[in-house]
Design a protein around this motif. Structure first.
Motif, PDB file in Angstrom:
ATOM      1  N   ALA A   1       0.859  -1.185   0.000  1.00  0.00           N
ATOM      2  CA  ALA A   1       0.000   0.000   0.000  1.00  0.00           C
ATOM      3  C   ALA A   1       0.894   1.233   0.000  1.00  0.00           C
ATOM      4  CB  ALA A   1      -0.918   0.008   1.220  1.00  0.00           C
ATOM      5  N   ILE A   2       0.366   2.343  -0.488  1.00  0.00           N
ATOM      6  CA  ILE A   2       1.197   3.548  -0.619  1.00  0.00           C
ATOM      7  C   ILE A   2       1.386   4.282   0.702  1.00  0.00           C
ATOM      8  CG2 ILE A   2       0.640   3.856  -3.061  1.00  0.00           C
ATOM      9  CD1 ILE A   2      -1.271   6.123  -2.190  1.00  0.00           C
ATOM     10  N   ASP A   3       0.844   3.771   1.793  1.00  0.00           N
ATOM     11  CA  ASP A   3       1.124   4.358   3.102  1.00  0.00           C
ATOM     12  C   ASP A   3       2.035   3.441   3.923  1.00  0.00           C
ATOM     13  OD1 ASP A   3      -0.806   2.373   3.564  1.00  0.00           O
ATOM     14  OD2 ASP A   3      -1.626   3.428   5.307  1.00  0.00           O
ATOM     15  N   GLN A   4       2.892   2.690   3.246  1.00  0.00           N
ATOM     16  CA  GLN A   4       3.808   1.745   3.893  1.00  0.00           C
ATOM     17  C   GLN A   4       4.597   2.458   5.004  1.00  0.00           C
ATOM     18  OE1 GLN A   4       5.740  -0.885   5.407  1.00  0.00           O
ATOM     19  NE2 GLN A   4       4.780  -1.761   3.581  1.00  0.00           N
ATOM     20  N   PRO A   5       4.504   1.964   6.242  1.00  0.00           N
ATOM     21  CA  PRO A   5       5.193   2.635   7.348  1.00  0.00           C
ATOM     22  C   PRO A   5       6.654   2.232   7.532  1.00  0.00           C
ATOM     23  CG  PRO A   5       3.809   0.878   8.198  1.00  0.00           C
ATOM     24  CD  PRO A   5       3.567   0.930   6.712  1.00  0.00           C
ATOM     25  N   ASP A   6       7.030   1.032   7.131  1.00  0.00           N
ATOM     26  CA  ASP A   6       8.394   0.558   7.334  1.00  0.00           C
ATOM     27  C   ASP A   6       9.333   1.248   6.344  1.00  0.00           C
ATOM     28  OD1 ASP A   6      10.760  -1.283   6.687  1.00  0.00           O
ATOM     29  OD2 ASP A   6       9.936  -2.232   8.483  1.00  0.00           O
ATOM     30  N   PRO A   7      10.369   1.941   6.818  1.00  0.00           N
ATOM     31  CA  PRO A   7      11.227   2.699   5.895  1.00  0.00           C
ATOM     32  C   PRO A   7      11.974   1.835   4.887  1.00  0.00           C
ATOM     33  CG  PRO A   7      12.132   2.700   8.121  1.00  0.00           C
ATOM     34  CD  PRO A   7      10.758   2.144   8.223  1.00  0.00           C
ATOM     35  N   ASP A   8      12.352   0.624   5.279  1.00  0.00           N
ATOM     36  CA  ASP A   8      13.048  -0.252   4.339  1.00  0.00           C
ATOM     37  C   ASP A   8      12.105  -0.700   3.226  1.00  0.00           C
ATOM     38  OD1 ASP A   8      15.375  -0.050   5.832  1.00  0.00           O
ATOM     39  OD2 ASP A   8      14.961  -1.866   6.987  1.00  0.00           O
TER      40      ASP A   8
ATOM     41  N   ALA B   1      11.212   2.073   0.737  1.00  0.00           N
ATOM     42  CA  ALA B   1      12.192   2.297  -0.329  1.00  0.00           C
ATOM     43  C   ALA B   1      11.934   1.371  -1.513  1.00  0.00           C
ATOM     44  CB  ALA B   1      13.603   2.090   0.215  1.00  0.00           C
ATOM     45  N   VAL B   2      11.531   0.125  -1.234  1.00  0.00           N
ATOM     46  CA  VAL B   2      11.223  -0.820  -2.310  1.00  0.00           C
ATOM     47  C   VAL B   2      10.010  -0.344  -3.098  1.00  0.00           C
ATOM     48  CG1 VAL B   2      10.524  -3.188  -2.844  1.00  0.00           C
ATOM     49  CG2 VAL B   2      12.228  -2.764  -1.063  1.00  0.00           C
ATOM     50  N   VAL B   3       8.962   0.075  -2.389  1.00  0.00           N
ATOM     51  CA  VAL B   3       7.753   0.555  -3.053  1.00  0.00           C
ATOM     52  C   VAL B   3       8.060   1.799  -3.891  1.00  0.00           C
ATOM     53  CG1 VAL B   3       5.418   1.441  -2.704  1.00  0.00           C
ATOM     54  CG2 VAL B   3       6.277  -0.420  -1.262  1.00  0.00           C
ATOM     55  N   GLN B   4       8.841   2.708  -3.337  1.00  0.00           N
ATOM     56  CA  GLN B   4       9.216   3.908  -4.087  1.00  0.00           C
ATOM     57  C   GLN B   4       9.965   3.555  -5.366  1.00  0.00           C
ATOM     58  OE1 GLN B   4      11.293   5.938  -0.889  1.00  0.00           O
ATOM     59  NE2 GLN B   4       9.687   7.500  -0.756  1.00  0.00           N
ATOM     60  N   ASP B   5      10.848   2.558  -5.264  1.00  0.00           N
ATOM     61  CA  ASP B   5      11.594   2.130  -6.445  1.00  0.00           C
ATOM     62  C   ASP B   5      10.665   1.588  -7.524  1.00  0.00           C
ATOM     63  OD1 ASP B   5      14.221   1.224  -7.809  1.00  0.00           O
ATOM     64  OD2 ASP B   5      13.051  -0.628  -7.682  1.00  0.00           O
TER      65      ASP B   5
ATOM     66  N   GLY C   1      -2.568   9.703   9.995  1.00  0.00           N
ATOM     67  CA  GLY C   1      -1.352   8.914   9.835  1.00  0.00           C
ATOM     68  C   GLY C   1      -1.221   8.338   8.442  1.00  0.00           C
ATOM     69  N   MET C   2      -2.330   7.881   7.861  1.00  0.00           N
ATOM     70  CA  MET C   2      -2.304   7.322   6.510  1.00  0.00           C
ATOM     71  C   MET C   2      -1.911   8.393   5.492  1.00  0.00           C
ATOM     72  SD  MET C   2      -5.691   4.875   6.694  1.00  0.00           S
ATOM     73  CE  MET C   2      -5.342   3.930   5.215  1.00  0.00           C
ATOM     74  N   ILE C   3      -2.400   9.599   5.687  1.00  0.00           N
ATOM     75  CA  ILE C   3      -2.036  10.681   4.775  1.00  0.00           C
ATOM     76  C   ILE C   3      -0.565  11.040   4.940  1.00  0.00           C
ATOM     77  CG2 ILE C   3      -2.392  13.135   4.302  1.00  0.00           C
ATOM     78  CD1 ILE C   3      -5.371  12.682   4.864  1.00  0.00           C
ATOM     79  N   ALA C   4      -0.097  11.125   6.181  1.00  0.00           N
ATOM     80  CA  ALA C   4       1.307  11.465   6.425  1.00  0.00           C
ATOM     81  C   ALA C   4       2.249  10.420   5.829  1.00  0.00           C
ATOM     82  CB  ALA C   4       1.559  11.613   7.927  1.00  0.00           C
ATOM     83  N   ARG C   5       1.912   9.143   5.998  1.00  0.00           N
ATOM     84  CA  ARG C   5       2.771   8.092   5.457  1.00  0.00           C
ATOM     85  C   ARG C   5       2.728   8.077   3.931  1.00  0.00           C
ATOM     86  NH1 ARG C   5       0.265   5.499   9.839  1.00  0.00           N
ATOM     87  NH2 ARG C   5      -1.165   4.333   8.484  1.00  0.00           N
ATOM     88  N   SER C   6       1.577   8.367   3.358  1.00  0.00           N
ATOM     89  CA  SER C   6       1.459   8.430   1.898  1.00  0.00           C
ATOM     90  C   SER C   6       2.275   9.597   1.351  1.00  0.00           C
ATOM     91  CB  SER C   6      -0.008   8.565   1.485  1.00  0.00           C
ATOM     92  OG  SER C   6      -0.752   7.430   1.874  1.00  0.00           O
ATOM     93  N   LEU C   7       2.260  10.717   2.064  1.00  0.00           N
ATOM     94  CA  LEU C   7       3.092  11.861   1.662  1.00  0.00           C
ATOM     95  C   LEU C   7       4.569  11.481   1.661  1.00  0.00           C
ATOM     96  CD1 LEU C   7       1.299  14.767   3.545  1.00  0.00           C
ATOM     97  CD2 LEU C   7       1.848  14.787   1.109  1.00  0.00           C
ATOM     98  N   ALA C   8       4.988  10.774   2.698  1.00  0.00           N
ATOM     99  CA  ALA C   8       6.396  10.385   2.804  1.00  0.00           C
ATOM    100  C   ALA C   8       6.801   9.458   1.670  1.00  0.00           C
ATOM    101  CB  ALA C   8       6.643   9.707   4.152  1.00  0.00           C
ATOM    102  N   LEU C   9       5.904   8.556   1.289  1.00  0.00           N
ATOM    103  CA  LEU C   9       6.253   7.585   0.251  1.00  0.00           C
ATOM    104  C   LEU C   9       6.139   8.156  -1.156  1.00  0.00           C
ATOM    105  CD1 LEU C   9       5.389   3.833   0.225  1.00  0.00           C
ATOM    106  CD2 LEU C   9       5.084   5.167  -1.848  1.00  0.00           C
TER     107      LEU C   9
END
Length: 277
Positions: free
Chosen positions: A75-82, A85-89, A132-140
């Motif tokens: 999902a685009i609100d993935q909380p785990d930073p590692d 990075a995979v999803v962003q890639d 939180g879902m919006i914040a995590r989606s923004l980060a990703l």
């Protein structure tokens, strides 16, 4: 009639080649390539082979070309930073593919909403995590949105389990970018309406307003995600198109069927109803 909205379609390349009449029909219309959703399609150099085939087969295509982006397993609100990075890639690789197949800056990419039935039913409770879902989606998604801005592409966020028509609209507005818009899947909205007490499909159109840039047209029964030919389910299509016509700009109307043969069946249905061409 020329004032009626022009239909497009989503399909795999093999379907476009194998369904009689489909390749000729899609010429001059919006086309969405589905091949990039497959697992492995955006790893290594596999995407280049798909993009090369699209370019070779649609080098003279007069319509706009887009693609359905990756969604399987995340999902685009993935909380785990590692894992983020995979999803962003994967998403940035899909944008690279989009730039290859739609170099004119008119391409679109579909991503799935992070909102779920669970999050919808927990809205307003002590377990509410909308912010939180919006914040995590923004980060990703921010790197992808910036890249889309640079290449003139548009990312659209499609509803899947969304109970509230406004959730994706709030998410898109948080980015404040012309490169991020709202997508509507009519069958997904109808499932939410029939099975989770969400509003009817036309309410999703009105909630998105002029942020609605893309629509997946499919019929359903309000129970499951059917992707039936239009007219075989029980969506009230005249109501949906009434809401669409009230917008300033008509979104891309993409027929997305479980069976590619139903694309032309659906197009003929809407034409016979006087709703599209």
């Amino acid at each position: 009639m020329p004032d009626l909205p022009l239909l497009g379609a989503a399909a795999y390349l093999d379907e476009l080649a194998s369904v009689p009449g489909l390749r000729a029909w899609i010429e001059g219309r919006d086309l969405e390539i589905r091949d990039f959703t497959a697992l492995g399609a955006l790893q290594g150099e596999a995407w280049r082979d798909i993009a090369g085939r699209v370019k070779a087969e649609f080098s003279t295509h007069a319509g706009r070309i887009g693609l359905h982006g990756p969604f399987l397993g995340f999902a685009i609100d993935q909380p785990d930073p590692d894992l983020r990075a995979v999803v962003q890639d994967r998403i940035l690789t899909a944008l690279a593919a989009l730039e290859e197949i739609a170099p004119n800056g008119q391409g679109h990419m579909v991503l799935h909403s992070p909102f779920t039935t669970w999050s919808g039913f927990n809205t307003g409770t002590e377990m509410d995590d909308q912010e939180g879902m919006i914040a995590r989606s923004l980060a990703l998604l921010t790197p992808a949105v910036r890249r889309a801005e640079a290449i003139g592409a548009t990312i659209v966020i499609e509803n899947c389990e969304d109970r509230c028509p406004h959730e994706r609209v709030t998410l898109v507005r948080a980015f404040n970018s012309p490169a991020l818009k709202v997508s509507l899947d009519t069958g997904h909205a109808h499932y939410a309406h029939g099975s989770t007490a969400a509003p009817p499909v036309d309410a999703y159109v009105r909630a998105a307003g002029d942020l609605l840039a893309h629509v997946h047209l499919q019929d359903a029964d309000g129970i499951a995600d059917r992707h039936w030919a239009l007219g075989r389910g029980n969506i009230h299509w005249h109501g949906v198109f009434m809401a669409l016509r009230a917008r300033k700009t008509m979104p891309r109307l993409i027929l997305e069927m479980a069976q590619a043969e139903d694309i032309l069946v659906s197009a003929h249905y809407l034409m016979a109803e006087g709703l599209a061409r």
